[in-house]
Design a protein around this motif. Sequence first.
Motif, PDB file in Angstrom:
ATOM      1  N   ARG A  12       0.811  -1.209   0.000  1.00  0.00           N
ATOM      2  CA  ARG A  12       0.000   0.000   0.000  1.00  0.00           C
ATOM      3  C   ARG A  12       0.848   1.265   0.000  1.00  0.00           C
ATOM      4  NH1 ARG A  12      -1.902  -3.401   3.775  1.00  0.00           N
ATOM      5  NH2 ARG A  12      -1.058  -2.104   5.446  1.00  0.00           N
ATOM      6  N   SER A  13       2.123   1.149  -0.297  1.00  0.00           N
ATOM      7  CA  SER A  13       2.998   2.317  -0.285  1.00  0.00           C
ATOM      8  C   SER A  13       2.711   3.228  -1.476  1.00  0.00           C
ATOM      9  CB  SER A  13       4.467   1.888  -0.286  1.00  0.00           C
ATOM     10  OG  SER A  13       4.783   1.210  -1.483  1.00  0.00           O
ATOM     11  N   THR A  14       3.123   4.473  -1.350  1.00  0.00           N
ATOM     12  CA  THR A  14       2.856   5.499  -2.364  1.00  0.00           C
ATOM     13  C   THR A  14       3.405   5.130  -3.737  1.00  0.00           C
ATOM     14  OG1 THR A  14       2.928   7.157  -0.622  1.00  0.00           O
ATOM     15  CG2 THR A  14       3.105   7.946  -2.866  1.00  0.00           C
ATOM     16  N   ASN A  15       4.565   4.506  -3.781  1.00  0.00           N
ATOM     17  CA  ASN A  15       5.175   4.137  -5.053  1.00  0.00           C
ATOM     18  C   ASN A  15       5.238   2.629  -5.256  1.00  0.00           C
ATOM     19  OD1 ASN A  15       5.725   6.750  -6.155  1.00  0.00           O
ATOM     20  ND2 ASN A  15       7.273   6.971  -4.553  1.00  0.00           N
ATOM     21  N   GLY A  16       4.367   1.899  -4.576  1.00  0.00           N
ATOM     22  CA  GLY A  16       4.311   0.455  -4.728  1.00  0.00           C
ATOM     23  C   GLY A  16       3.614   0.057  -6.013  1.00  0.00           C
TER      24      GLY A  16
END
Length: 125
Positions: free
Chosen positions: A42-46
């Motif tokens: 769920r990371s911003t740049n995942g």
Amino acid sequence: FAIFDLPTAGQAGGVASGTEHYYSFDQGNVHFICLDSMTADRSTNGPMANWLRLDLQANTQPWIIAWWHHPPYTRGKYDSDLAIPELMDMREHFLPLLEAERGSKREMTPVLQFDHPIALACSAR
């Protein structure tokens, strides 16, 4: 996932995700987006966030309905102001992507299923 046949290759509209954890499809003039708030990165740049950006850019439908399990805003059994990673990640990393696509024309509607809220974001051009 074994009992479902989900449109992971973009075969029903949308950008191919290559995974059953998140995918999109078109039905009529609505673009549906399913996100995985439980087990996907769920990371911003995942991978899921990057796929969502591409999918939103490629969308030509006037309506978007996006859903996932953990509601970004909730009270009661689950409190979104507490440090619950799934709720906070979806609110902080994915709602801004959906909001940027449609500006302020967004409606969050809680949907209850078996006493667990499901987030639903709707928008129109």
